[in-house]
Design a protein around this motif. Sequence first.
Motif, PDB file in Angstrom:
ATOM      1  N   VAL A  74       0.840  -1.200   0.000  1.00 23.64           N
ATOM      2  CA  VAL A  74       0.000   0.000   0.000  1.00 23.64           C
ATOM      3  C   VAL A  74       0.878   1.254   0.000  1.00 23.64           C
ATOM      4  O   VAL A  74       0.611   2.223  -0.730  1.00 23.64           O
ATOM      5  N   PHE A  75       1.923   1.224   0.792  1.00 19.88           N
ATOM      6  CA  PHE A  75       2.841   2.364   0.843  1.00 19.88           C
ATOM      7  C   PHE A  75       3.496   2.593  -0.511  1.00 19.88           C
ATOM      8  O   PHE A  75       3.583   3.728  -1.001  1.00 19.88           O
ATOM      9  N   LEU A  76       3.966   1.527  -1.141  1.00 15.74           N
ATOM     10  CA  LEU A  76       4.632   1.654  -2.441  1.00 15.74           C
ATOM     11  C   LEU A  76       3.668   2.190  -3.508  1.00 15.74           C
ATOM     12  O   LEU A  76       4.049   3.019  -4.343  1.00 15.74           O
ATOM     13  N   LEU A  77       2.433   1.726  -3.487  1.00 16.49           N
ATOM     14  CA  LEU A  77       1.448   2.234  -4.436  1.00 16.49           C
ATOM     15  C   LEU A  77       1.158   3.717  -4.169  1.00 16.49           C
ATOM     16  O   LEU A  77       0.900   4.490  -5.103  1.00 16.49           O
ATOM     17  N   GLY A  78       1.222   4.115  -2.899  1.00 15.56           N
ATOM     18  CA  GLY A  78       1.066   5.528  -2.565  1.00 15.56           C
ATOM     19  C   GLY A  78       2.214   6.359  -3.104  1.00 15.56           C
ATOM     20  O   GLY A  78       2.010   7.481  -3.592  1.00 15.56           O
ATOM     21  N   VAL A  79       3.427   5.823  -3.024  1.00 14.67           N
ATOM     22  CA  VAL A  79       4.587   6.514  -3.588  1.00 14.67           C
ATOM     23  C   VAL A  79       4.432   6.659  -5.097  1.00 14.67           C
ATOM     24  O   VAL A  79       4.723   7.710  -5.678  1.00 14.67           O
ATOM     25  N   ALA A  80       3.943   5.592  -5.736  1.00 14.30           N
ATOM     26  CA  ALA A  80       3.721   5.641  -7.180  1.00 14.30           C
ATOM     27  C   ALA A  80       2.692   6.716  -7.536  1.00 14.30           C
ATOM     28  O   ALA A  80       2.867   7.466  -8.513  1.00 14.30           O
ATOM     29  N   ILE A 103      -0.833  11.019  -0.033  1.00 13.55           N
ATOM     30  CA  ILE A 103       0.332  10.331   0.525  1.00 13.55           C
ATOM     31  C   ILE A 103       0.249  10.089   2.039  1.00 13.55           C
ATOM     32  O   ILE A 103       0.883   9.150   2.539  1.00 13.55           O
ATOM     33  N   PRO A 104      -0.495  10.877   2.860  1.00 12.17           N
ATOM     34  CA  PRO A 104      -0.569  10.551   4.290  1.00 12.17           C
ATOM     35  C   PRO A 104      -1.094   9.147   4.571  1.00 12.17           C
ATOM     36  O   PRO A 104      -0.634   8.486   5.513  1.00 12.17           O
ATOM     37  N   LEU A 105      -2.068   8.686   3.786  1.00 14.61           N
ATOM     38  CA  LEU A 105      -2.623   7.343   4.027  1.00 14.61           C
ATOM     39  C   LEU A 105      -1.571   6.253   3.809  1.00 14.61           C
ATOM     40  O   LEU A 105      -1.405   5.377   4.674  1.00 14.61           O
ATOM     41  N   PRO A 106      -0.824   6.264   2.694  1.00 17.43           N
ATOM     42  CA  PRO A 106       0.261   5.284   2.556  1.00 17.43           C
ATOM     43  C   PRO A 106       1.330   5.417   3.648  1.00 17.43           C
ATOM     44  O   PRO A 106       1.920   4.417   4.055  1.00 17.43           O
ATOM     45  N   SER A 107       1.558   6.634   4.134  1.00 18.83           N
ATOM     46  CA  SER A 107       2.528   6.817   5.217  1.00 18.83           C
ATOM     47  C   SER A 107       2.037   6.162   6.500  1.00 18.83           C
ATOM     48  O   SER A 107       2.825   5.591   7.263  1.00 18.83           O
ATOM     49  N   ALA A 108       0.726   6.241   6.739  1.00 15.91           N
ATOM     50  CA  ALA A 108       0.147   5.553   7.894  1.00 15.91           C
ATOM     51  C   ALA A 108       0.290   4.040   7.727  1.00 15.91           C
ATOM     52  O   ALA A 108       0.583   3.318   8.689  1.00 15.91           O
ATOM     53  N   ALA A 109       0.086   3.563   6.501  1.00 14.95           N
ATOM     54  CA  ALA A 109       0.272   2.133   6.229  1.00 14.95           C
ATOM     55  C   ALA A 109       1.730   1.731   6.447  1.00 14.95           C
ATOM     56  O   ALA A 109       2.003   0.623   6.926  1.00 14.95           O
ATOM     57  N   PHE A 110       2.658   2.626   6.104  1.00 11.53           N
ATOM     58  CA  PHE A 110       4.073   2.337   6.330  1.00 11.53           C
ATOM     59  C   PHE A 110       4.373   2.223   7.825  1.00 11.53           C
ATOM     60  O   PHE A 110       5.075   1.302   8.262  1.00 11.53           O
ATOM     61  N   ALA A 111       3.853   3.167   8.617  1.00 10.36           N
ATOM     62  CA  ALA A 111       4.056   3.097  10.064  1.00 10.36           C
ATOM     63  C   ALA A 111       3.444   1.811  10.628  1.00 10.36           C
ATOM     64  O   ALA A 111       4.036   1.155  11.502  1.00 10.36           O
ATOM     65  N   HIS A 112       2.272   1.443  10.116  1.00 13.79           N
ATOM     66  CA  HIS A 112       1.624   0.194  10.523  1.00 13.79           C
ATOM     67  C   HIS A 112       2.499  -1.003  10.151  1.00 13.79           C
ATOM     68  O   HIS A 112       2.684  -1.931  10.954  1.00 13.79           O
ATOM     69  N   PHE A 113       3.048  -0.986   8.946  1.00 14.78           N
ATOM     70  CA  PHE A 113       3.960  -2.052   8.516  1.00 14.78           C
ATOM     71  C   PHE A 113       5.137  -2.185   9.475  1.00 14.78           C
ATOM     72  O   PHE A 113       5.516  -3.303   9.849  1.00 14.78           O
ATOM     73  N   CYS A 114       5.722  -1.052   9.856  1.00 20.20           N
ATOM     74  CA  CYS A 114       6.887  -1.089  10.748  1.00 20.20           C
ATOM     75  C   CYS A 114       6.538  -1.714  12.087  1.00 20.20           C
ATOM     76  O   CYS A 114       7.332  -2.477  12.656  1.00 20.20           O
ATOM     77  N   VAL A 115       5.340  -1.410  12.601  1.00 19.77           N
ATOM     78  CA  VAL A 115       4.892  -2.009  13.857  1.00 19.77           C
ATOM     79  C   VAL A 115       4.773  -3.517  13.707  1.00 19.77           C
ATOM     80  O   VAL A 115       5.236  -4.293  14.558  1.00 19.77           O
ATOM     81  N   VAL A 116       4.155  -3.962  12.604  1.00 20.13           N
ATOM     82  CA  VAL A 116       3.960  -5.396  12.374  1.00 20.13           C
ATOM     83  C   VAL A 116       5.289  -6.082  12.093  1.00 20.13           C
ATOM     84  O   VAL A 116       5.584  -7.150  12.639  1.00 20.13           O
ATOM     85  N   ALA A 162      -6.200  10.453   7.514  1.00 24.14           N
ATOM     86  CA  ALA A 162      -7.492  10.749   6.900  1.00 24.14           C
ATOM     87  C   ALA A 162      -7.851  12.225   7.051  1.00 24.14           C
ATOM     88  O   ALA A 162      -8.377  12.850   6.109  1.00 24.14           O
ATOM     89  N   ALA A 163      -7.575  12.792   8.240  1.00 28.63           N
ATOM     90  CA  ALA A 163      -7.877  14.204   8.470  1.00 28.63           C
ATOM     91  C   ALA A 163      -7.048  15.099   7.550  1.00 28.63           C
ATOM     92  O   ALA A 163      -7.549  16.084   7.001  1.00 28.63           O
ATOM     93  N   ALA A 164      -5.760  14.754   7.381  1.00 24.57           N
ATOM     94  CA  ALA A 164      -4.893  15.541   6.506  1.00 24.57           C
ATOM     95  C   ALA A 164      -5.359  15.464   5.053  1.00 24.57           C
ATOM     96  O   ALA A 164      -5.364  16.476   4.334  1.00 24.57           O
ATOM     97  N   MET A 165      -5.739  14.284   4.627  1.00 24.80           N
ATOM     98  CA  MET A 165      -6.245  14.125   3.260  1.00 24.80           C
ATOM     99  C   MET A 165      -7.531  14.922   3.052  1.00 24.80           C
ATOM    100  O   MET A 165      -7.705  15.590   2.026  1.00 24.80           O
TER     101      MET A 165
END
Length: 205
Positions: free
Chosen positions: A36-42, A69-82, A102-105
């Motif tokens: 999800v993060f990579l697709l957000g970067v794309a 891009i904030p949503l993929p960044s949240a997914a990245f932070a989630h990935f790091c936790v997992v 979501a609020a930023a978007m």
Amino acid sequence: MALHVALALSLLETLVLAGVLLLWADKVRGARLLTVFLLGVATWIVSNELPNWLGPASLPWAQRRAPTIPLPSAAFAHFCVVFCGQERRLGRWIPWAYGAAAAAMLLSWVVTPGEFVHFPAFTGVQWVVVPNWAGWTTSMVWAVLAASGVLILLHRLWRSRNPRERRQLAAVSLSCAWGLMCASGYGFAALGIEVYPWQVLAMAA
């Protein structure tokens, strides 16, 4: 022209890596989140380049897609936790990360986050985005989320005593830090710094 080539190659590499991760999703912890993060970067790359590819008519579309891009960044932070196995200790913060994203978007969809201008220092680039207060707010949210993810990786790397895990963590941390460094070149235009974004060229490396 060099900047466009670097971004096009980076877009291709990002999509290929996302595809590979999907194939290995069952064997890599958090792989779908990283996809999800990579697709957000794309999407971010396409949003920045679309006006240069298709002209001014695509500016409204690009202005609405870049702030996602904030949503993929949240997914990245989630990935790091997992990926670091910290769900029990840090899992309660994940909903807050997605909420902030979501609020930023939403803010950047309600208030146009900036405008595309011609920035002479970016030789060969016709259009580059310059954020306003809403754009800066969105940028700060995704930057904080991305930095939080990197800090989680580095903390786990520091505490881990498993050589294999340390290699994996080091590789992911280095890759993320490299990507952030490359993308920072766009900050020159945002800050009005008359310097060519050389580091963006390294995105295709």
